[in-house]
Design an enzyme around this catalytic site. Structure first.
Site, short mmCIF file in Angstrom:
data_model
loop_
_atom_site.label_atom_id
_atom_site.label_comp_id
_atom_site.label_asym_id
_atom_site.label_seq_id
_atom_site.Cartn_x
_atom_site.Cartn_y
_atom_site.Cartn_z
N LYS A 14 61.27 22.45 93.76
CA LYS A 14 59.89 22.90 93.61
C LYS A 14 59.12 22.89 94.92
CE LYS A 14 60.59 23.95 89.48
NZ LYS A 14 60.67 23.22 88.29
N CYS A 31 59.54 24.80 78.80
CA CYS A 31 59.13 25.81 77.82
C CYS A 31 60.21 26.87 77.59
CB CYS A 31 57.82 26.45 78.24
SG CYS A 31 56.44 25.30 78.12
N GLY A 32 61.46 26.58 77.95
CA GLY A 32 62.54 27.43 77.47
C GLY A 32 63.30 28.27 78.48
N ARG A 71 67.01 14.33 81.90
CA ARG A 71 67.55 15.55 82.51
C ARG A 71 69.04 15.43 82.79
NH1 ARG A 71 63.80 19.98 83.94
NH2 ARG A 71 61.83 19.19 83.15
N ASN A 102 66.20 34.72 69.92
CA ASN A 102 65.29 35.36 70.88
C ASN A 102 65.84 36.70 71.35
OD1 ASN A 102 63.47 33.25 70.62
ND2 ASN A 102 64.32 32.10 72.36
N TYR A 110 62.34 10.80 91.51
CA TYR A 110 62.58 11.62 90.31
C TYR A 110 62.32 13.11 90.54
CZ TYR A 110 63.61 12.20 85.43
OH TYR A 110 64.25 12.53 84.26
N GLY A 111 63.27 13.90 90.13
CA GLY A 111 63.10 15.36 89.98
C GLY A 111 62.40 16.02 91.15
N GLY A 112 61.51 16.91 90.79
CA GLY A 112 60.80 17.71 91.78
C GLY A 112 60.03 16.90 92.80
N THR A 137 65.79 27.37 80.75
CA THR A 137 67.23 27.10 80.74
C THR A 137 67.86 27.64 79.46
OG1 THR A 137 66.89 25.15 82.10
CG2 THR A 137 68.96 25.25 80.88
N ASN A 138 67.16 27.46 78.33
CA ASN A 138 67.70 27.93 77.06
C ASN A 138 67.83 29.45 77.02
OD1 ASN A 138 68.02 25.74 74.68
ND2 ASN A 138 66.63 25.03 76.26
N PHE A 183 65.76 30.30 70.24
CA PHE A 183 67.10 30.17 70.83
C PHE A 183 67.88 31.50 70.74
CE2 PHE A 183 65.56 25.98 69.41
CZ PHE A 183 65.53 25.35 70.63
N SER A 233 57.14 24.49 82.77
CA SER A 233 58.15 23.45 82.69
C SER A 233 58.39 23.04 81.24
CB SER A 233 57.71 22.24 83.50
OG SER A 233 57.47 22.64 84.83
N ASP A 267 65.78 28.55 86.76
CA ASP A 267 64.49 27.91 87.06
C ASP A 267 63.70 28.62 88.15
OD1 ASP A 267 62.82 25.57 86.35
OD2 ASP A 267 63.13 24.98 88.44
N ASN A 275 61.56 13.51 79.07
CA ASN A 275 61.89 14.31 80.26
C ASN A 275 63.25 13.90 80.84
OD1 ASN A 275 61.32 16.35 82.22
ND2 ASN A 275 60.64 14.80 83.69
N ARG A 305 57.52 14.72 87.37
CA ARG A 305 56.68 15.14 88.49
C ARG A 305 55.28 14.57 88.35
NH1 ARG A 305 55.18 19.72 88.18
NH2 ARG A 305 56.17 20.38 86.25
N HIS A 333 58.74 30.77 89.52
CA HIS A 333 59.31 29.79 88.59
C HIS A 333 59.95 30.56 87.43
CE1 HIS A 333 58.45 25.88 86.07
NE2 HIS A 333 59.68 25.92 86.51
P1 GTP Z 1 62.09 23.08 83.15
O1 GTP Z 1 63.46 22.72 83.58
O2 GTP Z 1 61.18 21.91 83.02
O3 GTP Z 1 61.48 24.14 84.02
O4 GTP Z 1 62.19 23.61 81.63
P2 GTP Z 1 62.71 24.98 80.97
O5 GTP Z 1 61.62 26.00 81.02
O6 GTP Z 1 64.02 25.36 81.54
O7 GTP Z 1 62.86 24.58 79.43
P3 GTP Z 1 64.19 24.35 78.56
O8 GTP Z 1 64.95 25.61 78.34
O9 GTP Z 1 64.92 23.21 79.13
O10 GTP Z 1 63.55 23.94 77.17
C1 GTP Z 1 62.67 22.85 77.04
C2 GTP Z 1 62.60 22.42 75.60
O11 GTP Z 1 62.18 23.51 74.77
C3 GTP Z 1 63.95 21.95 75.06
O12 GTP Z 1 63.73 20.83 74.26
C4 GTP Z 1 64.41 23.13 74.23
O13 GTP Z 1 65.24 22.72 73.15
C5 GTP Z 1 63.11 23.74 73.73
N1 GTP Z 1 63.25 25.21 73.53
C6 GTP Z 1 63.81 26.10 74.38
N2 GTP Z 1 63.82 27.35 73.85
C7 GTP Z 1 63.26 27.24 72.63
C8 GTP Z 1 63.00 28.18 71.57
O14 GTP Z 1 63.30 29.38 71.65
N3 GTP Z 1 62.38 27.69 70.47
C9 GTP Z 1 62.04 26.37 70.35
N4 GTP Z 1 61.45 25.98 69.22
N5 GTP Z 1 62.29 25.45 71.30
C10 GTP Z 1 62.89 25.88 72.43
C1 SPV Z 2 60.01 21.51 86.12
O1 SPV Z 2 59.24 20.55 85.92
O2 SPV Z 2 59.62 22.70 86.04
C2 SPV Z 2 61.42 21.26 86.44
C3 SPV Z 2 61.82 19.88 86.66
O3 SPV Z 2 62.20 22.19 86.55
S1 SPV Z 2 61.44 19.32 88.27
O4 SPV Z 2 62.59 19.59 89.13
O5 SPV Z 2 61.19 17.88 88.17
O6 SPV Z 2 60.29 20.01 88.78
MN MN Z 3 61.19 24.21 86.10
#
Ligand code: GTP
Ligand code: SPV
Ligand code: MN
Length: 620
Positions: free
Chosen positions: A242, A286-287, A401, A531, A233-235, A289-290, A528, A284, A309, A399, A94, A262
């Protein structure tokens, strides 16, 4: 994991694809036709294709993209019906510096958005768009955010000249010509115009990833329009995400009394079988999806995914806060995803996935940093070149995806698309902070929770252009996504609290930080699946089982109340993660104050009171 869908390498491409039911389209709604035709006159595409979201349409576009080199098939035995796309190296994330909120009044965009007068922006983009689709097809993509026909759903139509965008939308949102029928019946819709801005001259050969060095992602909140030029690309280009579901939807939400956030959305079930629904806003990469796909390391707990998201939240007739996920798929960060960090995502990606800017192995599968150690030899990097491990450059773009439909997620809640959504028990804010912010805190009440959201800061990631690691204020993880003045946005959050206080269940508000680092730059908290240990504490708070320390920043746990049995951390280290350093906290409150004061008279009194309270506590 009993609920894992095993990869089925024997299935054929056609049967692997989930077909979307479509209805015969009679005549497109007159207002959509008029809009499409008026853009076609300007953009001069070779032809116009009305999309229906069907598997047939998707397969045709995939074949087309293979012929132009936009995507390459991965090894079907390893990653059936999956593809890799490589973007232009200038079009990888983005671009916040080229993202504009063009409200009638500059004050309405606020100090955190780029603004240009709507007429000026329209004039500039109309000029750039003259003939911009020459030699290309214009696709008209009708989509629904939220279950079609649900009262919480909102419709849109995106025109685009990018088949990559159309196929991504198939995976990420509900594309169907049923939406055109609903629009014919009078439903509102958001106008989403997108072009890669790369016209083709007569006979000119196309490139794999057409785009333009000049980029604009412009939003017109009053007319509910998005005009996006120059990026695929993306957003920047997948406008329902977004641009619509956050920037335009946040304005709709302000006007109509709800919230567009978000946030991931999950159902947590305790060993006692009690269910809790939580949303969490992290910036974005910062975790989210995880967290949304967490495999809890504490026995007896389960996490079901409802969204990863974006969440739309509204107070229902009983006064409870309810949430839906308006999307229908994931556009997730690849690097860092592995069978140990996020096995659910790894299972989700077994096939039917488009990977963008990942590395490719010798045998035609995908790879990225963090998937395995050591890196396999013979990788092709995200730029399509032989990867040189000595170079120090990553093989996958940071980045990179994956784009995949939500139904492939083994932890998906079976009622994930229930139009009524779920009642929220807890709201979590978080960011990426090497220090200062403890592992977890609870807000004293709703207004303090809004203050916690308002003061989130986070170290920048590769999800947007800029310097990775640089700390910035990112209130509610919405800095790049709020479609109106951030001060008014905070006031709106406070007003939702007032509505909730009048009746229903008040969600608890928490703040987390998984990302504190030690002196060697290593993450201290295992993160992970661990948490869940923090989530368990939240549940104990909700149930009233444990007490807290009242610190200047918020309510922190007693160390003994966080279960670290069999976790890779000791009690002293945990105590450190939970502690508040007065000097650092004080500096953070100052930084928050400076940021918030930039809103001037738009800073709500309720937030200022919280700042005063934090300062007073620091001095006490
Ligand atoms: P967007 O799609 O950009 O909105 O991202 P998101 O907030 O969904 O983040 P995502 O879960 O994809 O994690 C982003 C990065 O952070 C990845 O490389 C993960 O491996 C890492 N990550 C996620 N959760 C944790 C955690 O609990 N600890 C650590 N150390 N890293 C984490
Ligand atoms: C973000 O950046 O928070 C995303 C990826 O989820 S995008 O769709 O490019 O905004
Ligand atoms: Mn996002």
């Amino acid at each position: 994991m009993g609920n894992t869908i095993p990869p089925d390498p024997k299935a054929t491409a056609m049967t692997l694809l989930m077909d979307t039911p479509t209805t015969a389209l009679t005549t497109p709604p007159a207002d959509v036709s008029e809009w499409v035709n008026s853009w076609a006159e300007i953009l001069t595409p070779t032809d116009i294709v009305w999309c229906d979201g069907s598997a047939r349409e998707r397969n045709e576009l995939i074949e087309l993209m293979q012929s132009t080199g936009t995507i390459e098939a991965l090894n079907p035995d390893l990653r059936p019906y999956s593809f890799v796309a490589r973007s232009e190296p200038t079009d990888v994330a983005r671009v916040e510096s080229r993202t504009f909120v063009c409200s009638e009044s500059e004050d309405d965009a606020g100090p955190t958005n780029n603004w240009m007068a709507p007429d000026d922006m329209r004039a500039e983009l109309l000029e750039l768009s003259q003939g911009a689709m020459a030699g290309r097809t214009m696709y008209v993509v009708p989509f629904s955010m939220g279950p079609i026909d649900s009262p919480m759903a909102r419709y849109g139509v995106q025109i685009t000249d990018s088949p990559y965008v159309v196929v991504s939308l198939h995976l990420m949102v509900r594309v169907s010509n049923r939406i055109l029928n609903a629009i014919s019946g009078g439903a509102n819709w958001v106008k989403c115009f997108h072009t890669v801005g790369a016209p083709l001259a007569e006979g000119e050969k196309d490139v794999a990833w057409p785009c333009n060095d000049t980029k604009y992602i412009s939003h017109f909140p009053e007319s509910r329009e998005i005009w996006s030029f120059g990026s695929a690309y993306g957003g920047n280009a997948l406008l329902p995400k977004k641009a619509f579901a956050l920037r335009i939807a946040s304005v709709m939400a302000r006007d109509e009394g709800w919230l567009a956030e978000h946030m991931l959305l999950v159902r947590i079930t305790s060993p006692e079988g009690k269910r809790y629904h939580m949303v969490a806003a992290f910036p974005s990469a910062c975790g989210k999806t995880n967290f949304a796909m967490m495999q809890p390391s504490l026995p007896g707990w389960t996490v079901e995914t409802l969204g990863d998201d974006i969440s739309w939240l509204a107070v229902d007739d009983s006064g409870n806060l309810r949430a839906i996920n308006p999307e229908a798929g994931f556009f997730g960060v690849a690097p860092g995803t592995s069978t140990s960090t996020n096995p659910v995502a790894m299972d989700t990606l077994w096939g039917n996935t488009i990977f963008t800017n990942v590395a490719v192995t010798e045998d035609g599968d995908v790879w990225w940093e963090g998937m395995s150690k050591p890196a396999p030899t013979g990788l092709t990097n995200w730029r399509g070149e032989a990867h040189n491990p000595e170079s120090g450059d990553p093989a996958a773009h940071p980045n990179a995806r994956f784009t995949v439909g939500i139904e492939q997620c083994p932890s998906l809640a079976e009622d994930w698309d229930n139009p009524e959504g779920v009642v929220i028990d807890a709201i979590i804010f978080g960011g990426r902070r090497s220090d200062t912010v403890p592992l977890v805190m609870e807000a004293r009440d709703w207004d303090h929770g809004v203050y916690l959201g308002a003061t989130v800061a986070s170290e920048k990631t590769a999800a947007a252009e800029g310097t990775v690691g640089e700390l910035r204020r990112d209130p509610f993880a919405m800095l790049p996504f709020a479609g109106y003045h951030m001060g008014d946005y905070m006031a709106h959050w406070l007003s939702i609290g007032e509505t909730l206080r009048a009746g229903g269940k008040m969600p608890r508000i928490f703040q987390v930080n998984w990302f504190q680092k030690d002196d060697n730059g290593r993450f201290i908290w295992p993160g992970f699946g661990d948490n869940i240990r923090v989530v368990e504490w939240m549940v104990k708070r909700i149930e009233g089982h444990v007490g807290v320390n009242d610190t200047a920043l918020g309510l922190t746990p007693h160390t003994a109340d966080i279960d670290i049995d069999a976790a890779d951390i000791d009690e002293d280290t945990l105590a450190g993660l939970l502690s508040v350093n007065p000097a650092k906290a004080s500096a953070d409150v100052d930084a928050s104050s400076e940021f918030l004061e930039s809103f001037g008279s738009k800073l709500p009194e309720g937030i200022r009171r919280q700042l005063d309270h934090a300062r007073a506590k620091l001095q006490a």
